[in-house]
Design a protein around this motif. Structure first.
Motif, short mmCIF file in Angstrom:
data_model
loop_
_atom_site.label_atom_id
_atom_site.label_comp_id
_atom_site.label_asym_id
_atom_site.label_seq_id
_atom_site.Cartn_x
_atom_site.Cartn_y
_atom_site.Cartn_z
N GLY A 117 0.84 -1.20 0.00
CA GLY A 117 0.00 0.00 0.00
C GLY A 117 0.87 1.24 0.00
O GLY A 117 2.10 1.13 -0.02
N PRO A 118 0.25 2.40 0.00
CA PRO A 118 1.03 3.65 -0.12
C PRO A 118 2.03 3.88 1.01
O PRO A 118 3.11 4.43 0.76
N MET A 155 -3.37 1.65 11.15
CA MET A 155 -2.97 0.38 11.77
C MET A 155 -3.82 -0.76 11.24
O MET A 155 -3.35 -1.89 11.09
N LYS A 156 -5.06 -0.44 10.94
CA LYS A 156 -5.99 -1.47 10.47
C LYS A 156 -5.63 -1.96 9.07
O LYS A 156 -5.57 -3.16 8.80
N LYS A 157 -5.35 -1.01 8.16
CA LYS A 157 -5.13 -1.40 6.77
C LYS A 157 -3.66 -1.66 6.45
O LYS A 157 -3.33 -2.50 5.61
N ASP A 158 -2.75 -0.89 7.07
CA ASP A 158 -1.34 -0.96 6.66
C ASP A 158 -0.53 -2.01 7.40
O ASP A 158 0.56 -2.35 6.96
N TRP A 159 -1.04 -2.47 8.55
CA TRP A 159 -0.25 -3.41 9.34
C TRP A 159 -0.85 -4.81 9.30
O TRP A 159 -1.98 -5.03 9.74
N LYS A 160 -0.05 -5.75 8.81
CA LYS A 160 -0.47 -7.15 8.72
C LYS A 160 -0.51 -7.76 10.12
O LYS A 160 -1.41 -8.51 10.46
N ARG A 161 0.51 -7.47 10.89
CA ARG A 161 0.55 -7.90 12.30
C ARG A 161 0.88 -6.67 13.13
O ARG A 161 1.49 -5.72 12.64
N ILE A 162 0.51 -6.71 14.38
CA ILE A 162 0.72 -5.54 15.23
C ILE A 162 1.82 -5.76 16.26
O ILE A 162 2.64 -4.88 16.50
N PHE A 163 1.84 -6.95 16.86
CA PHE A 163 2.79 -7.16 17.96
C PHE A 163 3.91 -8.11 17.57
O PHE A 163 3.77 -8.91 16.63
#
Lengths: 337, 337
Positions: A31-32, A321-329
């Motif tokens: 993504g961008p 965080m919802k769209k750009d991150w595949k995993r968070i932790f």
């Protein structure tokens, strides 16, 4: 040994990392935002790029709370301070009847949520001063080893964002020095910055209180005094960057109104620059606040509509965080809220 | 390509610098000072040494004026301030009748030699504030390009001590980070630290004045305010080292009473440590002052008998410029006094 073999050796050694790491940002969705990072690093570090930045000028600055790790429902440092009030209470019987300590001891969450800046100053003075710098570091390390986030039930140091850890490593692998520039306590963050983020103490810029040099039993110590020395927030972030680094960043990352001056200061640098804001819009995996709604903004850490407007106007990249991150932790995927 | 060839390549590349530089300190005479440096570096960096210091903890701090370059008859920064008074005088007709400016404009050396700290504060406020941080850097660079030392008749930047430049390079070649920790102005020293000493701005810790963040024509600037923020001298050197680095040095180098706290702070670290004082006892090639006599001590930069006694008691090494240094200056040998 012929010079040509030496040159071949050098090529091989230099060439190795590129093969070992095909996607430097595996926790980022395409993504961008991801594209902007990859483009920025290539433009400022490829030897043939017209935007090449000399290695000594490759500076990237990161806010901490809310940018590198979870900062809701309270900053970790605020939780440390509240726990310290409980621990110190036996020595302070007067706290049972004196605010803001009374509310802390009664665990009155509503009252704590409404603490003013001067309430927090009293709590910081009572809990962060009166010991040596080394003694304070030990207190923070002990607390981090035991404390758990009230919702995620994990140590705070496991609540660093994996995509940001990847980003920091990627920048460092390309010659960038990564700095933490935090409104939080400089000494507090230094207690874990190297272990959690790979950022050594001299690259942590934060708020600080006065210290006093004293000789104790023939040894010099620095005692922490209950008086503010420097507030590294809003304009303080630009001032702190100049004071500690003496160079403008090429890239800066924040998540709240207190980071706007740091991003403006970075944007006023020359050449290719990267300004990013982490936007908490993931109520499922973390939290949603700011214009994304869902949770009321706390007084600190606000992402206002004005910041969103400035980001748009200045072409700062807002990371969802919802769209750009595949995993968070980092070490695990945590259960939804 | 077989792994063994890669390993051979690595060995060759690592092995090269050792062959290229047989004596890392050619401007130092053989003697206890040179031996102490060589021993310290070997003990803290040889992989098999029981005193090995991890690379991230290899910190060496250097005072500047009188330790890295000439500081008599006045600090270079004081000369800059006096020249600025002359340059700004047309805009300040009142200075003709107001001290301390009147004495500066009259070039009354006796009066200037007796200036108190508050006289200098007035001069610094008038000459070091009221411009942006970038504007100030330009002023300093312009001045350095033109100004000459009144006795040596060379630019100040050519009056760095060659043995100290060799020492800094030698420490860096062995993984040490070299910091300047100066009572002088942090921004003043940053104007030339990278060029003269190879020390980047983020490794210059010094005294500073307040800066104020402002938007000017849509661009953020930091304006220098006529108010002291931090004094990096005496206890301030230990405080500044903790504030900026967050780690104790393994080695520290000074030349005056204002460096004692930095040396004590360093000595209180663990493992092998190196504390050194440069002693100006060379009236032929530079100056002789302090217990060496010859010149009266200025109020700043004093090497007192008490410091000499503390050095002896604490086993700090006193470097005799006369006996320990084969050459004093970098680009040329200057004529005797």
């Amino acid at each position: 040994m012929p010079r040509s073999i030496l040159a071949l050796c050098a090529l091989l050694v230099v060439g190795l990392p590129a093969h070992a790491q095909p996607d430097p940002l595996p926790s980022w969705n395409e993504g961008p935002a991801k594209q902007a990072i990859l483009h920025f690093v290539k433009a400022t570090t490829s030897k043939t790029s017209p935007q090449l930045v000399p290695p000594e000028e490759r500076i990237a600055t990161f806010d901490q709370d809310g940018t590198l790790w979870v900062s809701h429902p309270l900053y970790a440092q605020a939780m440390f301070a509240l726990d310290r009030v409980h621990a110190l209470a036996p020595k302070h019987p007067e706290w049972k009847t004196t605010e803001p300590f009374k509310a802390v001891l009664a665990e009155d969450k509503a009252a704590i949520g409404k603490f003013t800046e001067s309430d927090w100053e009293l709590i910081v003075a009572a809990t962060h001063a009166g010991m040596s710098t080394e003694g304070f570091l030990e207190l923070v390390k002990d607390w981090l080893a035991k404390a758990k986030h009230p919702h995620f039930q994990k140590p705070h140091t496991e609540l660093a964002y994996l995509p940001m850890l990847e980003l920091m490593r990627y920048l460092r692998a390309n010659g960038y020095k990564t700095y933490i520039v935090t409104g939080g306590g400089q000494e507090f963050v230094r207690a874990y910055s190297e272990r959690v983020y790979g950022v050594p103490p001299q690259q942590v810029i934060g708020s600080s209180i006065l210290t006093k040099y004293e000789m104790q039993n023939g040894q010099p110590v620095l005692m922490r005094e209950p008086k503010v020395f420097f507030i590294d927030d809003h304009a303080g972030k630009a001032i702190g960057i100049n004071l500690f680094i003496g160079r403008r960043p090429q890239a800066a990352f924040g998540n709240s109104d207190g980071d706007a001056e740091m991003l403006r200061w970075t944007q006023a640098n020359a050449g290719d620059r990267l300004m990013m804001l982490i936007y908490h819009d993931d109520a499922e995996r973390e939290y949603a606040y700011g214009p994304a709604g869902g949770l009321p903004d706390t007084k600190v850490g606000t992402f206002s509509q004005a910041l969103m407007d400035e980001a748009k106007k200045n072409h700062w990249i807002v990371v969802s965080m919802k769209k750009d991150w595949k995993r968070i932790f980092s070490s695990h995927e945590l259960a939804g809220r």
